[in-house]
Design an enzyme around this catalytic site. Structure first.
Site, mmCIF file in Angstrom:
data_model
loop_
_atom_site.group_PDB
_atom_site.id
_atom_site.type_symbol
_atom_site.label_atom_id
_atom_site.label_comp_id
_atom_site.label_asym_id
_atom_site.label_seq_id
_atom_site.Cartn_x
_atom_site.Cartn_y
_atom_site.Cartn_z
ATOM 1 N N ARG A 101 -15.946 68.719 10.467
ATOM 2 C CA ARG A 101 -17.064 68.272 11.315
ATOM 3 C C ARG A 101 -17.377 69.428 12.251
ATOM 4 N NH1 ARG A 101 -18.295 62.690 14.435
ATOM 5 N NH2 ARG A 101 -18.897 62.230 12.302
ATOM 6 N N HIS A 128 -25.261 64.707 7.143
ATOM 7 C CA HIS A 128 -24.097 63.822 7.313
ATOM 8 C C HIS A 128 -23.918 63.084 5.973
ATOM 9 C CE1 HIS A 128 -20.970 61.645 9.111
ATOM 10 N NE2 HIS A 128 -21.608 60.951 10.046
ATOM 11 N N GLN A 131 -21.896 59.757 5.424
ATOM 12 C CA GLN A 131 -22.588 58.622 6.038
ATOM 13 C C GLN A 131 -23.694 58.106 5.110
ATOM 14 O OE1 GLN A 131 -22.060 57.219 9.345
ATOM 15 N NE2 GLN A 131 -23.252 55.666 8.310
ATOM 16 N N ASP A 223 -30.716 55.625 14.436
ATOM 17 C CA ASP A 223 -29.617 56.495 14.895
ATOM 18 C C ASP A 223 -29.894 56.811 16.364
ATOM 19 O OD1 ASP A 223 -27.456 58.236 15.068
ATOM 20 O OD2 ASP A 223 -28.421 59.868 13.952
ATOM 21 N N CYS A 263 -25.767 54.104 11.965
ATOM 22 C CA CYS A 263 -24.528 54.808 11.605
ATOM 23 C C CYS A 263 -23.462 54.661 12.696
ATOM 24 C CB CYS A 263 -24.831 56.273 11.326
ATOM 25 S SG CYS A 263 -25.627 57.102 12.708
ATOM 26 N N ARG A 291 -17.484 53.152 4.989
ATOM 27 C CA ARG A 291 -17.125 54.586 5.071
ATOM 28 C C ARG A 291 -15.761 54.803 4.420
ATOM 29 N NH1 ARG A 291 -19.389 57.836 9.129
ATOM 30 N NH2 ARG A 291 -18.215 59.470 8.065
HETATM 31 N N1 CP Z 1 -21.030 57.408 12.100
HETATM 32 C C1 CP Z 1 -20.110 58.326 12.388
HETATM 33 O O1 CP Z 1 -19.984 59.374 11.750
HETATM 34 O O2 CP Z 1 -19.301 57.995 13.444
HETATM 35 P P1 CP Z 1 -18.292 58.963 14.183
HETATM 36 O O3 CP Z 1 -19.095 60.014 14.878
HETATM 37 O O4 CP Z 1 -17.550 58.084 15.139
HETATM 38 O O5 CP Z 1 -17.366 59.582 13.168
HETATM 39 N N1 NVA Z 2 -26.989 62.053 14.728
HETATM 40 C C1 NVA Z 2 -25.718 61.710 15.307
HETATM 41 C C2 NVA Z 2 -24.849 61.014 14.303
HETATM 42 C C3 NVA Z 2 -23.524 60.541 14.810
HETATM 43 C C4 NVA Z 2 -22.678 59.928 13.751
HETATM 44 C C5 NVA Z 2 -25.028 62.971 15.821
HETATM 45 O O1 NVA Z 2 -25.100 64.009 15.149
HETATM 46 O O2 NVA Z 2 -24.440 62.919 16.899
#
Ligand code: CP
Ligand code: NVA
Length: 315
Positions: A101, A128, A131, A223, A263, A291
């Site tokens: 990440r 993502h 997701q 989102d 999400c 997930r």
């Molecule tokens: N939706 C999602 O990726 O959640 P987190 O940021 O908590 O991993």
């Molecule tokens: N768009 C959001 C998604 C979080 C799961 C971010 O990048 O923070």
């Protein structure tokens, strides 16, 4: 040859469908394939916070009999303490898979380029993919089909929106997107998604009109308005996104059996009202649970490509 899952371009439609079939099987039984990752270790290289991605990967890896190591922002300091190329090569000597990440898409691309083991994108600024795979799987699970269904995405043309466009296009789910001016999805990704959508016979529309976008929609998706790393823009974004909140007025225009998806994490009172996200239309916790199952299937798929072991799923 090793396979990565950095963006949806890495999987064919047929492979995505296979992952969905395996997901359904994994969901039926926690102990199914419980030795599949025996003696394997997965490293979670995370530069940003996470609840769902971290916990669902850790639990999923353990359910498949594997081990995992969480390497948070202070531990590796990717690209600062050490180059991405060196990190990738060192981790490849210890681990069997990397889940990363990161802030910049280029960092996860760099890890995949230099690692000799599969790399999975656990979110970056542009995509993502885990997701979006989960989201489209969840729609399929709820309706039994994607045919003639439409997902309306209201909000920021961000990483989640990009990945959704690509999975929807590949799997054949129509998408109507409404964003404020200057928050449209990336043009190149949109163009690619539209080409893919053409092949599966669905459409992806982008407008600045949330009411039109949700008209008759089967899924309404939202989102956050401020993604991780954009905290400095909070005040401007909250103003720019006015009128893009998912509330009772907007949902009344959707199909009467619509489902609401997010999400998560969510901000009640900003991108969605509590009466929508906590209503019987909302499937946010089924979505979050999925997930776990989808990512187990992705892990199995990638590792089996490497070892050339075929996964046999029951018909
Ligand atoms: N939706 C999602 O990726 O959640 P987190 O940021 O908590 O991993
Ligand atoms: N768009 C959001 C998604 C979080 C799961 C971010 O990048 O923070």
């Amino acid at each position: 040859m090793k396979r990565d899952f950095i963006t949806e371009y890495d999987l064919t439609t047929k492979e995505m469908a296979g992952i969905f079939r395996l997901t359904a099987e994994l969901k039926k039984s926690k102990s199914r394939f419980s030795n599949h990752l025996k003696n394997k270790t997965v490293g979670l290289v995370f530069q940003k916070p996470s609840l769902r991605t971290r916990v669902s990967f850790e639990v999923g890896i353990r359910q498949l009999g594997g081990n995992c190591i969480y390497l948070g922002p202070d531990e590796i300091n990717l690209g600062k303490r050490e180059s991405t190329a060196d990190v990738a090569q060192v981790l490849s000597r210890y681990l069997d898979v990397i889940v990363a990440r990161v802030f910049s898409h280029q960092d996860v691309v760099g890890l995949a380029k230099h690692a000799t083991i599969p790399v999975i994108n656990g979110l970056c600024d542009l995509y993502h993919p885990c997701q979006a795979m989960t989201d489209v799987y969840s729609v399929l699970e709820k309706f039994g089909t994607l045919k003639n269904k439409t997902l309306a995405y209201i909000g920021d043309g961000n990483n989640v929106c990009h990945s959704l466009m690509l999975v929807c296009a590949k799997m054949g789910l129509n998408m109507t997107i409404a964003t404020p001016v200057n928050y449209e999805p990336n043009e190149e990704i949109l163009e690619t998604a539209r080409q893919l959508a053409h092949e599966t016979g669905v459409s992806i529309s982008v407008s600045h009109d949330p009411k039109r976008a949700v008209e008759g929609a089967h899924v309404i998706y939202s989102d956050v308005w401020v993604s991780m790393g954009q905290e400095d823009e909070t005040q401007k974004r909250l103003k720019d996104f006015e009128g893009f909140q998912i509330n009772g007025d907007l949902t009344s225009r959707a199909n009467r059996n619509y489902i609401f998806m997010h999400c998560l994490p969510a901000h009640r009172g900003q991108e969605v009202t509590a009466d929508v996200i906590d209503s019987k239309h909302s499937i946010i916790f089924d979505q979050a649970e999925n997930r776990l199952h989808v990512q187990k299937a992705i892990l199995m798929f990638l590792l089996d490509q490497k070892t050339k072991v075929k996964i046999r799923t029951k018909k």
